[in-house]
Design an enzyme around this catalytic site. Structure first.
Site, PDB file in Angstrom:
ATOM      1  CG  ASP A  81      40.458  61.891  -0.466  1.00 49.47           C
ATOM      2  OD1 ASP A  81      39.993  62.852  -1.106  1.00 49.47           O
ATOM      3  OD2 ASP A  81      41.360  61.150  -0.901  1.00 49.47           O
ATOM      4  CG  ASP A 104      35.832  64.282  -3.955  1.00 50.32           C
ATOM      5  OD1 ASP A 104      36.466  65.219  -3.433  1.00 50.32           O
ATOM      6  OD2 ASP A 104      36.164  63.750  -5.033  1.00 50.32           O
ATOM      7  CG  ASP A 128      29.128  52.039   7.512  1.00 52.51           C
ATOM      8  OD1 ASP A 128      29.371  52.773   8.490  1.00 52.51           O
ATOM      9  OD2 ASP A 128      28.892  50.826   7.632  1.00 52.51           O
ATOM     10  CE1 TYR A 186      44.051  57.592   1.007  1.00 50.46           C
ATOM     11  CE2 TYR A 186      44.005  59.973   1.173  1.00 50.46           C
ATOM     12  CZ  TYR A 186      43.397  58.781   0.814  1.00 50.46           C
ATOM     13  OH  TYR A 186      42.138  58.798   0.264  1.00 50.46           O
ATOM     14  CE  LYS A 210      32.755  49.904   9.017  1.00 44.19           C
ATOM     15  NZ  LYS A 210      31.319  49.904   8.745  1.00 44.19           N
TER      16      LYS A 210
END
Ligand code: NAD
Length: 358
Positions: A244, A248, A220, A142, A188
């Site tokens: 993030d 959620d 994942d 970000y 990852k």
């Protein structure tokens, strides 16, 4: 009598509605627990753009820095979606976090027994879930450079330095020491160089916490495991974008995004906010769930102001309101005795918190 200075940022959409309820509850416990709170309201997001032409006015930063903590609602909405990127509400929020240096975002996800049927998962999978996502908040993709776009291409860069990984890893391990002493670091590393560095540095930090068990998981797989068996997790340590998304996802374990709080800390002043956005689709209707924000106010008392007893009272009052069957619309289909408005839910929790004999 201690009096705390709190910067209030209501923001856009449902922000003002939910912050008003959190203030109601804070005032109730402040008066029973013998401390004072002095609020100063400042603007951020779309409303700040409308008033000042800037989603993050300097006064907001200055007031926040001079406060003991910031209580924040949510920002954003369609009205501002087509502004140039630096004028958009979301850019104001990212800049705000960076200015305050709040690099660690703590997002607890617990399941209230009373709302066990509110989750889309089976009760036996989620009963007893109690996990904490520790998300790095002011680095990663970000913020990384270079970023940009032209007509046919858009690009962002995921960057982490050793020191950025080091400091967030310490937050995760410290948090684990107060919990079940397990950290699962999410990356990852099978594909991304940045994740390989992340993993190396987390291993280094782990040496300072021999009591904590460290495991690693690809993001994942983590997305899948959170749904398959969420109870396997205690602390999940993540970078900015992975946290993030996963937090959620974790919010749905509890049944509604309107239930989950967060604390953003790391420097002098912490920011306490619900994990959801400004929910423009329900703004102004008096149906938003204020519990995530009230719970964020409880985290503020606990982590920023050290008013532990008052925080415990709020947490107990939220649990009591739910166990008595009070529900806002988003959770009204689950064992509701009474469906209440945003402001009714705030008043019920404030009353319970004030009566609580903790
Ligand atoms: P959102 O979290 O605002 O809403 C997602 C869904 O959850 C909506 O259906 C909404 O009605 C519901 N919801 C959210 N909070 C609720 C609550 N307290 N009670 C009941 N239902 C609730 O996410 P979105 O729709 O993707 O984004 C809307 C705006 O919010 C966008 O402008 C986005 O950029 C912004 N946003 C802001 C923040 C923030 O301020 N921290 C975070 C995420 C999104």
């Amino acid at each position: 009598m201690a009096t705390y200075k709190i910067a209030l940022i209501k923001g856009d959409g449902i922000g003002p509605e939910i912050i008003d309820e959190a203030v109601k509850v804070l005032d109730a416990v402040a008066s029973t627990n013998g401390f004072g709170i002095k609020y100063k309201e400042v603007l951020m997001g779309g409303i700040a753009y409308d008033v000042f032409g800037d989603p993050l006015p300097q006064e907001t930063i200055t007031t926040a820095m001079e406060s003991d903590a910031v209580l924040f609602g949510a920002i954003g909405g369609e009205k501002w979606d087509n502004l140039p990127r630096e004028k958009r509400p979301e850019s104001g929020l990212l800049r705000f976090r960076k200015e305050l240096g709040v690099f660690a975002n703590l997002r607890p996800a617990t399941v209230f027994d009373e709302l066990i049927n509110a989750s889309s998962l089976k009760p036996e999978i989620i009963k007893g879930v109690d996990l904490m996502v520790v998300r790095e908040l002011i680095g990663g993709i970000y913020f990384g450079e270079p970023k940009g776009r032209d007509e046919n291409k858009g690009w962002n860069t995921m960057v982490y330095t050793r020191s950025e990984v080091n400091r967030i890893a310490h937050v995760a391990f410290k948090s684990a020491m107060e919990r079940d002493k397990r950290v699962c670091s999410i990356d990852k590393a099978n594909v991304l160089d940045v994740s390989q560095l992340w993993r190396e540095e987390v291993e280094e930090v782990a040496k300072e916490y021999p009591e904590v068990q460290l495991t690693h998981m690809y993001v994942d797989n983590a997305a899948m495991q959170l749904i398959r068996d969420p109870k396997q997790f205690d602390v999940m340590l993540t970078g900015n974008i992975f946290g993030d998304i996963l937090s959620d996802e974790a919010s749905m374990l509890s049944g509604s995004i309107g239930l989950l709080p967060s604390a953003s800390v790391g420097n002098k002043v912490g920011v306490f906010e619900p994990i959801h956005g400004s929910a423009p689709d329900i703004a102004g209707q008096g149906i938003a769930n204020p519990i995530a924000t009230i719970s964020s106010a409880s985290m503020m008392l606990r982590y920023a102001l050290n008013e532990i007893e008052a925080a415990d009272k709020i947490d107990a009052a939220i649990a009591k309101a739910l166990s008595e069957g009070y529900r806002t619309k988003d959770i009204s289909m689950y064992d509701a005795k009474e469906v209440c408005s945003t402001s009714e839910m705030g008043s019920i929790i404030a009353n319970y918190a004030a009566q609580c004999k903790h």
